[in-house]
Design an enzyme around this catalytic site. Sequence first.
Site, short mmCIF file in Angstrom:
data_model
loop_
_atom_site.label_atom_id
_atom_site.label_comp_id
_atom_site.label_asym_id
_atom_site.label_seq_id
_atom_site.Cartn_x
_atom_site.Cartn_y
_atom_site.Cartn_z
N ARG A 1 -11.84 15.31 7.77
CA ARG A 1 -12.62 15.81 6.62
C ARG A 1 -13.83 16.18 6.80
O ARG A 1 -14.55 15.48 7.77
CB ARG A 1 -12.53 14.72 5.40
CG ARG A 1 -11.11 14.63 4.67
CD ARG A 1 -11.18 13.30 3.86
NE ARG A 1 -10.20 12.38 4.25
CZ ARG A 1 -10.22 11.02 4.13
NH1 ARG A 1 -11.25 10.47 2.99
NH2 ARG A 1 -9.46 10.23 4.40
N ASN B 1 0.88 -1.16 -0.14
CA ASN B 1 -0.11 -0.01 -0.04
C ASN B 1 0.89 1.17 0.03
O ASN B 1 1.67 1.55 1.13
CB ASN B 1 -1.03 -0.12 1.26
CG ASN B 1 -1.72 1.26 1.24
OD1 ASN B 1 -1.76 2.06 0.55
ND2 ASN B 1 -2.63 1.14 2.26
N GLU C 1 -7.97 -5.18 5.33
CA GLU C 1 -8.06 -4.79 3.88
C GLU C 1 -6.90 -5.60 3.21
O GLU C 1 -7.00 -6.08 2.21
CB GLU C 1 -8.07 -3.33 3.69
CG GLU C 1 -9.05 -2.58 4.00
CD GLU C 1 -8.92 -1.11 4.03
OE1 GLU C 1 -8.64 -0.63 5.34
OE2 GLU C 1 -9.28 -0.21 3.12
N HIS D 1 -12.76 2.80 -0.13
CA HIS D 1 -12.94 1.89 0.98
C HIS D 1 -13.60 0.72 0.65
O HIS D 1 -13.98 -0.25 1.45
CB HIS D 1 -13.68 2.45 2.49
CG HIS D 1 -13.01 3.37 3.26
ND1 HIS D 1 -13.70 4.48 3.86
CD2 HIS D 1 -11.66 3.62 3.32
CE1 HIS D 1 -12.99 5.27 4.40
NE2 HIS D 1 -11.59 4.86 4.27
N ARG E 1 -2.50 -1.90 -3.51
CA ARG E 1 -3.78 -1.18 -3.44
C ARG E 1 -3.74 -0.05 -4.15
O ARG E 1 -2.82 0.58 -4.35
CB ARG E 1 -3.67 -0.78 -1.74
CG ARG E 1 -4.92 0.19 -1.48
CD ARG E 1 -4.85 0.88 -0.27
NE ARG E 1 -5.96 1.67 -0.09
CZ ARG E 1 -6.19 2.96 0.42
NH1 ARG E 1 -5.00 3.38 0.98
NH2 ARG E 1 -7.34 3.44 0.88
#
Length: 403
Positions: free
Chosen positions: A243, A10, A386, A182, A93
């Site tokens: 965010r 990743n 993940e 996601h 990823r």
Amino acid sequence: MTATRVLVINSGSSSVKYQLLDMRDHSRLAVGLVERIGERSSRLRHTPGRGGEVRERTGPIADHASALKSVAEELAADGLGLDSPELAAIGHRVVHGGKRFTEPTVIDEPVLKEIERLIPVAPLHNPANLTGIRTALALRPDLPQVAVFDTAFHTTMPEAAARYAIDVETADAHRVRRYGFHGTSHAYVSRETAKLLGRAPQEVNVIVLHLGNGASASAVRGGRCVDTSMGLTPLEGLVMGTRSGDVDPAVVFHLKRVGGMSADEIDVLLNTRSGLVGLCGDNDMREIRRRIDEGDERAQLAFDVYIHRLKKYIGAYYAVLGRVDAVVFTAGVGENAAPVREAALAGLEGLGLEVDPALNTARADGPRVISPEGARVVVAVVPTDEELEIATQTYALVGGGSA
Ligand code: AMP
């Protein structure tokens, strides 16, 4: 000898996270992180599997190529080098796969070109992902390398959910639509939830609440995503650590025209100085709860705004799905913050949603049900993974097993 290992990479703008998994039992043979790439104070932290001692390297690591070379050296030191015949593939990823990448994909030159073409819609993420891929390809050009996209799981969304109600020609010319992110987590967690219910994924409707520093909700009908809260970028939807999530789009024009801010300044504001941090100065839910316990009003406000938005999405996705079998919490906040789970579902008994206080606050690690026995809708906590999902999809694609 059959190759049964998958390396998951990743690659972020200044960091590389990696895990080496043995797909026979899903065990971690190594887990690590290179941080602050390009700075003088770079750091590599390598944790070998099976209780091995953590190793750290500090000092300048100039770029992603040097970072991955160092990772390869650490793996080789434990006899797990990238040249090992037991390595079946590398799974990468990739944040944005646009409309085109609906599945994990073996990487070749045209795939690299397409990921590059998507940079305008993912300017922060895709370039870093590409650098990681190119570096890994240079190290092992002969090995299958697979891109697993954050957006892929959401490509099943119907047009009614994916379209923004703006001029179609303008939207299409600039590829403006809801992509969602996601996805690897939503796919994994919704499937694990079906397992927890003892049913096939095709039979169950699930609302997945991925609440980490970034946060998103999705409505999953029979194993397929039908709506999700993140949009063109990972900024839309729930209140997140830094965010804003949803705001009236006119806030942007207002801040530009009346506040005199530039587009870039507003971008930074909404992505890094908003959400929980913008509301109370902290983005860690543990710290926010601690401050609330001390009577801090700003922390209470941040918590209330966070919960209000979450509750709105649960209601919205309940309506989208019509019938809901499970509501499931995952990621850092979702897995650990019992007060968030309790508050998000408070007052929703009429929808069959209830949390058992003892089950909700019990300390446990694996997937677990937290609704009372006999509840109409199962409420559950399912830890996300993940890396395992990326490894599983990668391994299946190179013929090693089924996802
Ligand atoms: P993630 O992005 O999934 O790693 O989630 C990170 C976030 O999870 C942190 O910013 C915290 O807000 C939250 N978190 C982690 N551990 C806990 C905990 N024990 N209690 C409450 N929140 C937590």
